[in-house]
Design a protein around this motif. Structure first.
Motif, PDB file in Angstrom:
ATOM      1  N   ALA A 390      -5.342  50.200  26.336  1.00 17.88           N
ATOM      2  CA  ALA A 390      -4.176  50.180  27.255  1.00 17.88           C
ATOM      3  C   ALA A 390      -2.922  49.870  26.427  1.00 17.88           C
ATOM      4  O   ALA A 390      -1.942  50.648  26.573  1.00 17.88           O
ATOM      5  N   ALA A 391      -3.066  48.979  25.436  1.00 15.83           N
ATOM      6  CA  ALA A 391      -1.688  48.933  24.520  1.00 15.83           C
ATOM      7  C   ALA A 391      -1.383  49.934  23.609  1.00 15.83           C
ATOM      8  O   ALA A 391      -0.411  50.198  23.332  1.00 15.83           O
ATOM      9  N   GLU A 392      -2.728  50.441  23.132  1.00 19.00           N
ATOM     10  CA  GLU A 392      -2.437  51.534  21.954  1.00 19.00           C
ATOM     11  C   GLU A 392      -1.741  52.842  22.782  1.00 19.00           C
ATOM     12  O   GLU A 392      -1.235  53.741  22.027  1.00 19.00           O
ATOM     13  N   ILE A 393      -2.219  53.089  24.096  1.00 19.82           N
ATOM     14  CA  ILE A 393      -1.684  54.485  24.410  1.00 19.82           C
ATOM     15  C   ILE A 393      -0.433  54.011  25.379  1.00 19.82           C
ATOM     16  O   ILE A 393       0.047  54.991  26.011  1.00 19.82           O
ATOM     17  N   GLU A 394       0.202  52.992  24.896  1.00 18.60           N
ATOM     18  CA  GLU A 394       1.716  52.658  25.709  1.00 18.60           C
ATOM     19  C   GLU A 394       1.731  52.681  27.101  1.00 18.60           C
ATOM     20  O   GLU A 394       2.500  53.125  27.718  1.00 18.60           O
ATOM     21  N   ILE A 395       0.605  51.964  27.525  1.00 15.80           N
ATOM     22  CA  ILE A 395       0.966  51.540  29.237  1.00 15.80           C
ATOM     23  C   ILE A 395       1.885  50.652  28.993  1.00 15.80           C
ATOM     24  O   ILE A 395       2.182  49.656  28.206  1.00 15.80           O
ATOM     25  N   ASP A 396       2.991  50.536  30.060  1.00 13.73           N
ATOM     26  CA  ASP A 396       4.110  49.547  29.996  1.00 13.73           C
ATOM     27  C   ASP A 396       3.719  48.174  30.303  1.00 13.73           C
ATOM     28  O   ASP A 396       3.988  47.372  29.720  1.00 13.73           O
ATOM     29  N   ILE A 397       2.802  48.263  31.681  1.00 15.51           N
ATOM     30  CA  ILE A 397       2.465  46.611  31.865  1.00 15.51           C
ATOM     31  C   ILE A 397       1.006  46.695  32.226  1.00 15.51           C
ATOM     32  O   ILE A 397       0.384  47.485  32.910  1.00 15.51           O
ATOM     33  N   LEU A 398       0.365  45.604  31.857  1.00 15.66           N
ATOM     34  CA  LEU A 398      -1.009  45.486  32.182  1.00 15.66           C
ATOM     35  C   LEU A 398      -1.269  44.190  32.930  1.00 15.66           C
ATOM     36  O   LEU A 398      -0.809  42.944  32.314  1.00 15.66           O
ATOM     37  N   TYR A 399      -1.823  44.253  34.303  1.00 19.60           N
ATOM     38  CA  TYR A 399      -2.235  42.959  34.850  1.00 19.60           C
ATOM     39  C   TYR A 399      -3.715  43.069  34.925  1.00 19.60           C
ATOM     40  O   TYR A 399      -4.451  43.853  35.300  1.00 19.60           O
ATOM     41  N   CYS A 400      -4.278  41.691  34.486  1.00 16.24           N
ATOM     42  CA  CYS A 400      -5.713  41.606  34.439  1.00 16.24           C
ATOM     43  C   CYS A 400      -6.043  40.283  35.566  1.00 16.24           C
ATOM     44  O   CYS A 400      -5.252  39.407  35.717  1.00 16.24           O
ATOM     45  N   THR A 401      -7.344  40.424  36.026  1.00 14.35           N
ATOM     46  CA  THR A 401      -7.645  39.333  36.664  1.00 14.35           C
ATOM     47  C   THR A 401      -9.355  39.130  36.608  1.00 14.35           C
ATOM     48  O   THR A 401     -10.009  40.543  36.607  1.00 14.35           O
TER      49      THR A 401
END
Length: 465
Positions: A390-401
């Motif tokens: 997710a970070a490598e393909i330049e997603i802007d914001i990641l929310y996890c639970t």
């Protein structure tokens, strides 16, 4: 239901009939395991579940007009005929297998690690251009759901598209005995159900159990870009039909030996345009769904349509008519923002595919991700891999639970030179509150996790922002 008399039903499941002999040659009007869905003149099959024993509903069902029921135990003062069996679940499968063979209907059986449902929908869309099609609805693809899907088949249907999902060895034998496919499609061999199947080789072995139960002169359709499936050179004396599109010098299957795609043009969230090559013919077609995986779905559908004698023009019309369904990369357009509802299930391969779809969106790209189930001893590493991607393909914001999704969040934060913002919430309600507070016009939000995470609640909340 054709040939489904109580006499034949008793025989096919090895049961013992109790009741009026005159009723034995009466055909049932339908078969159900839900007491609320039993039709007058129908057969009720009670299932012993984790919370409810269906046997407790037998008196009410018989009072409501059911012709008969199955039972695992003797019934005192029965209000109608019943068939005593050792296991109602086993009898359910045996009766479904018998009924499938009473109908002169071609069956397309679909399995694979990822993409079964979306491939099923695409194939059904294509076949519906020429045939009256019955298909698996929802998640009715297991040892309970598949029989119920089969029972909905009628003499009017010309083709059934049946999805088969497994998580352990032996399950496919039982499912394929019911479906007895004329055409078999395997989408891929990915990283699913590793707790039981151990490795991709184990998954390949479990999925290909289906080959033992195909009809004579069957057609097997395989993803030629999958390294495991590409090793299948022959099935029951016949060469498989492969589909492929990857441009690679080390392709597993040559384009000259496959149905393939070229001239692929991604159109963002509007879908993909490609050139379909089929038996020496070619035609440009618009896939109205975003995501690289839909190229494979379209190619599999083209193979299935061709196997059923369809013209390339009919096949392309069916591909262009394909639609998404709730929980499966379904696009929901709200005032000013878009939700990618993909919350039904998840594994590492489908997570990456969904993130790829999100990456094509304009505006802010927000991923809301949760735990993936049944990944075995490497579950933490596999979750971390999704976060890094997710970070490598330049997603802007990641929310996890979710407990395992901590690994996603940590891995995403550790990717150098990435501008991704990462937030982790132990509590889903807190995550929902946080996400709803930051949405703005132009955002696209992906919602994805395994079904047990109940991420449909997040989708519901976003729809009501």
């Amino acid at each position: 239901m054709k040939n489904m008399t109580l006499r034949r039903i008793t025989a096919c499941c090895g049961g013992t009939y109790f009741g009026n002999e005159s009723a034995m040659d009466t055909e049932v009007t339908g078969i159900a395991i839900d007491s609320r869905k039993v039709k007058p003149g129908g057969l009720f099959i009670p299932i012993l579940g984790e919370r409810v024993d269906g046997h407790s509903f037998i008196p009410a069902v018989m009072e409501a007009g059911a012709l008969a029921c199955l039972s695992e135990k003797r019934i005192e003062n029965p209000k109608g005929p019943y068939i005593l069996v050792e296991s109602t679940k086993k009898a359910l499968r045996e009766i479904a297998a018998y009924y499938r063979r009473q109908l002169d209907i071609k069956v397309v059986g679909i399995t694979g690690s990822v993409g079964k449902t979306s491939t099923k929908e695409m194939i059904a869309s294509v076949l519906a251009q020429k045939f009256f099609v019955h298909k698996t609805e929802g998640n009715f693809n297991n040892e309970i759901g598949l029989p119920l899907t089969v029972f909905e088949m009628t003499q009017e249907h010309e083709i059934a598209v049946l999805e088969m999902g497994i998580s352990d060895f032996g399950e496919m034998h039982r499912l394929a005995q019911i479906a007895a496919p004329d055409i078999c499609v395997i989408t891929n061999i990915g990283l699913c159900h590793l707790e039981n199947l151990g490795s991709r080789d184990g998954i390949l072995k479990a999925k290909t159990e289906v080959f033992s139960h195909l009809q004579k002169e069957s057609i097997v359709i395989l993803n030629g870009d999958d390294d495991k499936l590409a090793t299948v050179k022959e099935v029951n004396g016949t060469k498989p039909v492969f589909y492929t599109y990857r441009e690679s010098p080390d392709k597993y299957v040559k384009e000259s030996e496959a149905v393939y795609a070229t001239d692929i043009s991604p159109l963002g969230m509007e879908g993909i345009r490609m050139m379909l090559h089929l038996r020496g013919e070619q035609q440009t077609v618009l896939i109205p769904l975003p995501g690289e995986h839909n190229i494979y779905n379209a190619l599999a559908a083209a193979c299935a349509g061709d196997a059923c004698g369809m013209k390339i023009s009919e096949i392309c019309r069916g591909i262009s008519a394909a639609e998404t369904i709730s929980g499966r990369s379904n696009l929901i357009y709200k005032d000013g923002f878009t939700i990618i509802d993909d919350c039904y299930n998840a594994n590492p391969v489908s997570m990456r595919a969904s993130l790829d779809v999100l990456s094509q969106a304009s505006g802010r790209k927000i991923a809301i991700l949760g735990d993936m189930g049944e990944l075995g001893e490497n579950e933490k590493l596999l979750h971390a891999g999704v976060g890094s991607y997710a970070a490598e393909i330049e997603i802007d914001i990641l929310y996890c639970t979710g407990e395992l999704s901590r690994e996603m969040a940590q891995a995403a934060r550790s990717v150098q030179k990435s501008h991704i913002e990462v937030f982790y919430f132990p509590d889903k309600a807190e995550l929902i509150k946080a996400v709803c507070s930051i949405i703005k016009e132009g955002d696209t939000l992906l919602v994805k996790a395994s079904h047990f995470m109940q991420f449909h609640l997040i989708v519901d909340a976003l729809e009501h922002v």
